[in-house]
Motif scaffolding. Structure first.
Motif, mmCIF file in Angstrom:
data_model
loop_
_atom_site.group_PDB
_atom_site.id
_atom_site.type_symbol
_atom_site.label_atom_id
_atom_site.label_comp_id
_atom_site.label_asym_id
_atom_site.label_seq_id
_atom_site.Cartn_x
_atom_site.Cartn_y
_atom_site.Cartn_z
ATOM 1 N N PRO A 46 -1.090 -8.169 -6.811
ATOM 2 C CA PRO A 46 -1.198 -6.915 -6.049
ATOM 3 C C PRO A 46 -1.910 -5.817 -6.840
ATOM 4 O O PRO A 46 -2.673 -5.037 -6.270
ATOM 5 C CB PRO A 46 0.264 -6.546 -5.768
ATOM 6 C CG PRO A 46 0.980 -7.859 -5.733
ATOM 7 C CD PRO A 46 0.301 -8.685 -6.795
ATOM 8 N N GLN A 47 -1.686 -5.765 -8.173
ATOM 9 C CA GLN A 47 -2.350 -4.757 -9.004
ATOM 10 C C GLN A 47 -3.873 -4.911 -8.923
ATOM 11 O O GLN A 47 -4.603 -3.918 -8.839
ATOM 12 C CB GLN A 47 -1.883 -4.889 -10.463
ATOM 13 C CG GLN A 47 -2.465 -3.871 -11.423
ATOM 14 C CD GLN A 47 -1.937 -2.458 -11.217
ATOM 15 O OE1 GLN A 47 -0.744 -2.278 -11.023
ATOM 16 N NE2 GLN A 47 -2.810 -1.468 -11.228
ATOM 17 N N GLU A 48 -4.349 -6.155 -8.926
ATOM 18 C CA GLU A 48 -5.798 -6.404 -8.842
ATOM 19 C C GLU A 48 -6.345 -6.051 -7.459
ATOM 20 O O GLU A 48 -7.472 -5.582 -7.339
ATOM 21 C CB GLU A 48 -6.091 -7.884 -9.149
ATOM 22 C CG GLU A 48 -5.873 -8.282 -10.602
ATOM 23 C CD GLU A 48 -5.979 -9.792 -10.799
ATOM 24 O OE1 GLU A 48 -6.781 -10.200 -11.648
ATOM 25 O OE2 GLU A 48 -5.262 -10.548 -10.110
ATOM 26 N N ILE A 49 -5.559 -6.300 -6.430
ATOM 27 C CA ILE A 49 -6.009 -6.037 -5.052
ATOM 28 C C ILE A 49 -6.037 -4.534 -4.766
ATOM 29 O O ILE A 49 -6.939 -4.021 -4.129
ATOM 30 C CB ILE A 49 -5.091 -6.760 -4.034
ATOM 31 C CG1 ILE A 49 -5.326 -8.265 -4.095
ATOM 32 C CG2 ILE A 49 -5.294 -6.240 -2.614
ATOM 33 C CD1 ILE A 49 -6.702 -8.722 -3.635
ATOM 34 N N GLY A 50 -5.032 -3.814 -5.278
ATOM 35 C CA GLY A 50 -4.998 -2.359 -5.115
ATOM 36 C C GLY A 50 -4.414 -1.907 -3.793
ATOM 37 O O GLY A 50 -3.840 -2.690 -3.020
ATOM 38 N N TYR A 51 -4.578 -0.609 -3.523
ATOM 39 C CA TYR A 51 -3.972 0.020 -2.352
ATOM 40 C C TYR A 51 -5.034 0.826 -1.621
ATOM 41 O O TYR A 51 -6.159 0.999 -2.112
ATOM 42 C CB TYR A 51 -2.824 0.937 -2.825
ATOM 43 C CG TYR A 51 -1.872 1.355 -1.719
ATOM 44 C CD1 TYR A 51 -1.100 0.409 -1.048
ATOM 45 C CD2 TYR A 51 -1.732 2.691 -1.356
ATOM 46 C CE1 TYR A 51 -0.224 0.781 -0.047
ATOM 47 C CE2 TYR A 51 -0.851 3.075 -0.353
ATOM 48 C CZ TYR A 51 -0.104 2.119 0.292
ATOM 49 O OH TYR A 51 0.768 2.485 1.289
ATOM 50 N N TYR A 52 -4.676 1.347 -0.458
ATOM 51 C CA TYR A 52 -5.599 2.224 0.265
ATOM 52 C C TYR A 52 -5.982 3.427 -0.594
ATOM 53 O O TYR A 52 -5.152 3.956 -1.322
ATOM 54 C CB TYR A 52 -4.935 2.770 1.533
ATOM 55 C CG TYR A 52 -4.586 1.751 2.580
ATOM 56 C CD1 TYR A 52 -5.545 0.867 3.065
ATOM 57 C CD2 TYR A 52 -3.300 1.685 3.116
ATOM 58 C CE1 TYR A 52 -5.225 -0.057 4.051
ATOM 59 C CE2 TYR A 52 -2.972 0.770 4.092
ATOM 60 C CZ TYR A 52 -3.941 -0.105 4.563
ATOM 61 O OH TYR A 52 -3.622 -1.013 5.529
ATOM 62 N N ARG A 53 -7.237 3.861 -0.475
ATOM 63 C CA ARG A 53 -7.638 5.117 -1.107
ATOM 64 C C ARG A 53 -7.203 6.234 -0.171
ATOM 65 O O ARG A 53 -7.652 6.308 0.972
ATOM 66 C CB ARG A 53 -9.157 5.148 -1.315
ATOM 67 C CG ARG A 53 -9.633 6.304 -2.185
ATOM 68 C CD ARG A 53 -11.121 6.189 -2.492
ATOM 69 N NE ARG A 53 -11.421 4.979 -3.261
ATOM 70 C CZ ARG A 53 -12.102 3.925 -2.778
ATOM 71 N NH1 ARG A 53 -12.542 3.933 -1.537
ATOM 72 N NH2 ARG A 53 -12.345 2.872 -3.531
ATOM 73 N N LEU A 54 -6.300 7.067 -0.655
ATOM 74 C CA LEU A 54 -5.705 8.088 0.208
ATOM 75 C C LEU A 54 -6.356 9.442 -0.028
ATOM 76 O O LEU A 54 -6.581 9.844 -1.159
ATOM 77 C CB LEU A 54 -4.199 8.172 -0.052
ATOM 78 C CG LEU A 54 -3.455 6.877 0.303
ATOM 79 C CD1 LEU A 54 -2.079 6.846 -0.317
ATOM 80 C CD2 LEU A 54 -3.351 6.714 1.805
ATOM 81 N N ARG A 55 -6.660 10.118 1.057
ATOM 82 C CA ARG A 55 -7.302 11.430 0.977
ATOM 83 C C ARG A 55 -6.587 12.413 1.895
ATOM 84 O O ARG A 55 -5.915 12.005 2.830
ATOM 85 C CB ARG A 55 -8.777 11.342 1.414
ATOM 86 C CG ARG A 55 -9.654 10.439 0.568
ATOM 87 C CD ARG A 55 -11.102 10.581 1.030
ATOM 88 N NE ARG A 55 -11.997 9.720 0.282
ATOM 89 C CZ ARG A 55 -12.330 8.497 0.643
ATOM 90 N NH1 ARG A 55 -11.818 7.970 1.739
ATOM 91 N NH2 ARG A 55 -13.166 7.778 -0.077
#
Length: 472
Positions: free
Chosen positions: A436-445
């Motif tokens: 999951p760390q490599e895949i990441g998360y949505y970029r939130l703005r």
């Protein structure tokens, strides 16, 4: 209570009026710092102490002694000069510590020297077949109705999942005369063995006696099925039945209400949008901010306290709030810090409050089949994207959650990823054979909460702002 911020600059702005936020705002205001507390609910308390100042449930035994601790926190805050604004939607926080908040249909900007985020936790997504049907709710939603309006289920009710909140809610429903037909416990059998090395700390923690008493109270009145390995909800436009597999046998039971819960996770949206660094926590299976011992984040001036800093429960949240506020006091008004317990004393209190937590996190670590769905099970409720859709997008080139937005619009609806973010990360990680760390998360703005154009238009404008867009 005020309607809009009284000033443009504050020493400390606290966001969230749950256990951590109440404690942080009271501490900072007691030190003489100008303090603003912003919260989106109608009253103080957050989820744990929801409706603490207005609940119609006045018999203290029904909600339990832990709930009423909130009344003392609210009283302590009200005895200070802290400015408190409720029904306030904080929709932006940047690295300059400028905060955009909407109150009463108009937005304003305030600046802080220190920001303490106490945005608490969200319930972990529980994406099973049928989880979007009317009649299926989260345990937290049911508890909100119970605390704020004394509403309890009276139809055929099934509670499914695991974790301390599930048992607390069941006990509270029964005490208020509500109906529960069955509890389906999804705790994996292997988790009991994995948790054993951490059992001593748990047995000597406050959690043990309380939890045992609560489970006994519930099990005396409700049929509990343990070892549930599959779960689904069905109905034609409305929940009608719940199916489950336990001990190798499938059973389908009629139901009017299904309450789902498999733990809580930090509410990270505002912190992530401000650029705070987060890491994947492989025990709690969620994103947690990278913080130092005082709760300070990777962004100068922003601290995080309470469950938004990592799930620790209400008692730990109160101490974390005090630690973050004391750090702000040490930085902005060092002479006033002497009135409060030392950092060493507070950290001792925190260690005591967190005792037994690793046992709970290990025991109630949700099973993969209840986190990572397959087939036509909905992943993103806002955009009605299924697990099959996500896997198809990966197959044709989507590498992570942000690429998936372009393929399927996941995370772009009103909830802005709160209900699908973890599922999307884990589903894509599994499909691509990565962590999951490599895949990441949505970029939130910003805006991190839905706001109207009218709210934006109501932002006060300077002469320079007007000249920038008006033609001469």
């Amino acid at each position: 209570m005020t309607v809009a911020p009284k000033r443009e600059d504050y020493d400390v702005v606290v966001i969230g009026a749950g256990p951590a936020g109440l404690a942080a705002a009271a501490t900072s205001a007691e030190a003489g710092l100008s303090t603003l507390l912003l919260d989106e609910n109608v009253g103080p308390g957050g989820q744990v102490f929801r409706a603490i100042s207005s609940t119609p449930v006045t018999d203290r035994n029904q909600l339990g002694a832990d709930y009423w601790v909130g009344a003392d926190l609210v009283q302590s805050l009200r005895a200070t000069s802290a400015e408190v604004i409720h029904r306030a939607t904080v929709w932006s926080l940047d690295r300059n510590l400028e905060i955009a908040v909407s109150v009463g249909g108009a937005s304003a900007f305030v600046k802080a020297q220190r920001v303490i985020l106490a945005t608490g936790a969200l319930e972990r997504p529980f994406p099973i077949p049928g989880w979007t049907l009317p009649g299926v709710m989260t345990a937290g939603a049911a508890q909100t109705m119970l605390k704020s309006s004394a509403l309890v289920p009276d139809g055929r009710t099934v509670i499914a999942g695991q974790g301390p909140l599930l048992w607390l809610l069941a006990a509270q429903i029964l005490r208020l005369g509500g109906r529960i037909d069955r509890i389906l416990d999804t705790t994996e059998r292997g988790n009991y063995f994995a948790a054993l090395p951490h059992a001593f700390a748990f047995l000597t923690s406050p959690y043990f006696a309380k939890g045992l008493a609560m489970m006994r109270e519930v099990k005396a009145k409700v049929q509990v099925v343990s070892g549930v390995a599959e779960l689904s909800a069905a109905g034609d436009g409305q929940l009608a039945s719940v199916s489950y597999v336990a001990g190798g046998k499938r059973e389908t039971i009629p139901a009017d209400l299904l309450l789902l819960h498999q733990g809580v996770v930090p509410n990270v949206n505002l912190a992530m949008s401000a650029g705070v660094e987060h890491r994947w926590d492989d025990l709690q299976l969620c994103w947690s901010p990278v913080l130092d011992a005082s709760g300070s984040s990777s962004v100068a001036g922003i601290a995080i306290a309470g469950d938004g800093a990592g799930i620790g429960g209400a008692s730990a949240a109160v101490v974390r709030g005090r630690i973050a506020a004391r750090a702000a006091v040490e930085a902005l008004a060092p002479a006033a810090a002497a009135k409060f317990p030392s950092m060493a004393a507070l950290r001792t209190d925190l260690a005591k409050a967190e005792r037994g937590r690793t046992f709970l996190d290990t025991l109630f670590r949700p099973a993969p089949q209840f986190r990572i769905p397959s087939g036509d099970t909905i992943v993103c409720r806002c955009e009605e994207v299924t697990a099959k859709d996500v896997l198809h997008s990966v197959a044709i080139g989507a590498t992570g959650p942000n690429q998936l937005k372009a393929y399927r619009r996941t995370g772009m609806g009103p909830c802005q990823g709160r209900l699908c973010g973890l599922t999307v990360t884990e589903l894509m990680a599994q499909a691509r054979g990565k962590s999951p760390q490599e895949i990441g998360y949505y970029r939130l703005r910003a805006p991190v909460k839905p706001i109207t154009l009218a709210e934006l238009a109501a932002v006060p404008k300077s002469e320079v702002d007007v000249k920038a867009v008006v033609r001469g």
